[in-house]
Design a protein around this motif. Structure first.
Motif, mmCIF file in Angstrom:
data_model
loop_
_atom_site.group_PDB
_atom_site.id
_atom_site.type_symbol
_atom_site.label_atom_id
_atom_site.label_comp_id
_atom_site.label_asym_id
_atom_site.label_seq_id
_atom_site.Cartn_x
_atom_site.Cartn_y
_atom_site.Cartn_z
ATOM 1 N N ASP A 135 1.876 16.555 1.677
ATOM 2 C CA ASP A 135 2.062 15.263 1.025
ATOM 3 C C ASP A 135 0.775 14.459 1.123
ATOM 4 O OD1 ASP A 135 3.404 13.103 -0.253
ATOM 5 O OD2 ASP A 135 5.254 13.634 0.800
ATOM 6 N N ALA A 137 -0.603 10.377 1.598
ATOM 7 C CA ALA A 137 -0.222 9.005 1.934
ATOM 8 C C ALA A 137 -1.396 8.059 1.724
ATOM 9 C CB ALA A 137 0.236 8.930 3.386
ATOM 10 N N GLY A 139 -2.564 4.105 3.170
ATOM 11 C CA GLY A 139 -2.174 3.159 4.194
ATOM 12 C C GLY A 139 -3.302 2.246 4.627
ATOM 13 N N GLY A 161 1.057 4.200 6.893
ATOM 14 C CA GLY A 161 0.926 4.566 5.483
ATOM 15 C C GLY A 161 2.220 5.172 4.974
ATOM 16 N N ARG A 162 2.311 5.319 3.664
ATOM 17 C CA ARG A 162 3.504 5.893 3.041
ATOM 18 C C ARG A 162 3.127 7.136 2.262
ATOM 19 N NH1 ARG A 162 8.576 4.784 1.971
ATOM 20 N NH2 ARG A 162 8.483 2.668 2.765
ATOM 21 N N ASN A 163 3.881 8.212 2.499
ATOM 22 C CA ASN A 163 3.718 9.423 1.705
ATOM 23 C C ASN A 163 4.180 9.140 0.282
ATOM 24 O OD1 ASN A 163 2.538 11.375 3.376
ATOM 25 N ND2 ASN A 163 4.492 11.857 4.345
ATOM 26 N N LEU A 164 3.380 9.541 -0.686
ATOM 27 C CA LEU A 164 3.653 9.196 -2.079
ATOM 28 C C LEU A 164 4.333 10.294 -2.882
ATOM 29 C CD1 LEU A 164 0.231 7.473 -2.829
ATOM 30 C CD2 LEU A 164 2.395 6.402 -2.180
ATOM 31 N N GLU A 172 8.591 9.986 5.519
ATOM 32 C CA GLU A 172 8.163 9.112 4.431
ATOM 33 C C GLU A 172 7.002 8.241 4.873
ATOM 34 O OE1 GLU A 172 11.213 6.802 2.555
ATOM 35 O OE2 GLU A 172 12.656 8.428 2.718
ATOM 36 N N ILE A 173 6.990 7.898 6.160
ATOM 37 C CA ILE A 173 5.978 7.013 6.734
ATOM 38 C C ILE A 173 5.110 7.825 7.687
ATOM 39 C CG2 ILE A 173 5.605 4.959 8.151
ATOM 40 C CD1 ILE A 173 6.927 4.314 5.503
#
Length: 185
Positions: A135, A137, A139, A161-164, A172-173
């Motif tokens: 993934d 991310a 952030g 950060g957030r996985n996109l 997810e984070i």
């Protein structure tokens, strides 16, 4: 474990050769513009080998890249992250040359493992399976950097950060942080 360590070793060797090349190309010997660091807290707490290279653009900004590899057999660590490549940009807010308080924007290409349990209601049996995910991310981090006159570097930072791409059902984070020790040259 051997492949995780070999990935990290190859990437860290590349960073060292880039740093050596940058040092040889730097005509002004008094202005140190390169840093190599090892995240000691990730090594101790999570068995993550986490190293980074940072190039100082000027007294207020820098960019760098971090490489993290897990060499733990912990299922929790593998679900969170087994490998990551993290380019970043930092803006410093102090009177010193690229030290003191900073804000960082980062991108993180990360891999890990998701564990699943498939249950068959007819046979009343289940099977476990593991899938690897990749993934990306975006952030932001905050931190502080301290540099001695002889070039020893210590920094403390933390970010999120957030996985996109949504490729992981578990993560997810992503977090980024720790206590890094290194050398400015």
């Amino acid at each position: 474990m051997a492949t995780k360590f070999s990935k990290f070793f190859m990437a860290f060797s590349l960073l060292i050769s880039l740093a050596t090349s940058a040092q040889q190309n730097n005509m002004d010997g008094d202005s140190a513009k390169n840093e190599i660091k090892l995240n000691a807290s990730n090594l101790i707490a999570f068995s993550f080998l986490d190293g980074s290279y940072e190039y100082l653009i000027n007294e207020e900004s820098s960019f760098g890249i971090g490489i993290l590899a897990s060499f733990s057999d912990s299922e929790i660590n593998d679900e969170y992250r087994t490998f990551s490549l993290t380019p970043y940009y930092r803006q410093y807010f102090s009177k010193g040359y690229a030290k003191g308080f900073f804000v960082e924007g980062f991108g993180m290409l990360n891999t890990g493992e998701d564990d699943f349990f498939d249950f068959n209601e007819v046979t009343q049996t289940g099977t476990e399976r593991t899938e690897t995910y990749t993934d990306f991310a975006l952030g932001i981090s905050l931190g502080g950097k301290f540099v001695t006159k002889r070039g020893f570097v210590a920094e403390v930072y933390g970010g999120i950060g957030r996985n996109l791409l949504g490729n992981s059902s578990f993560t997810e984070i992503v977090g980024r942080g720790g206590i890094s020790l290194g050398y400015r040259f």
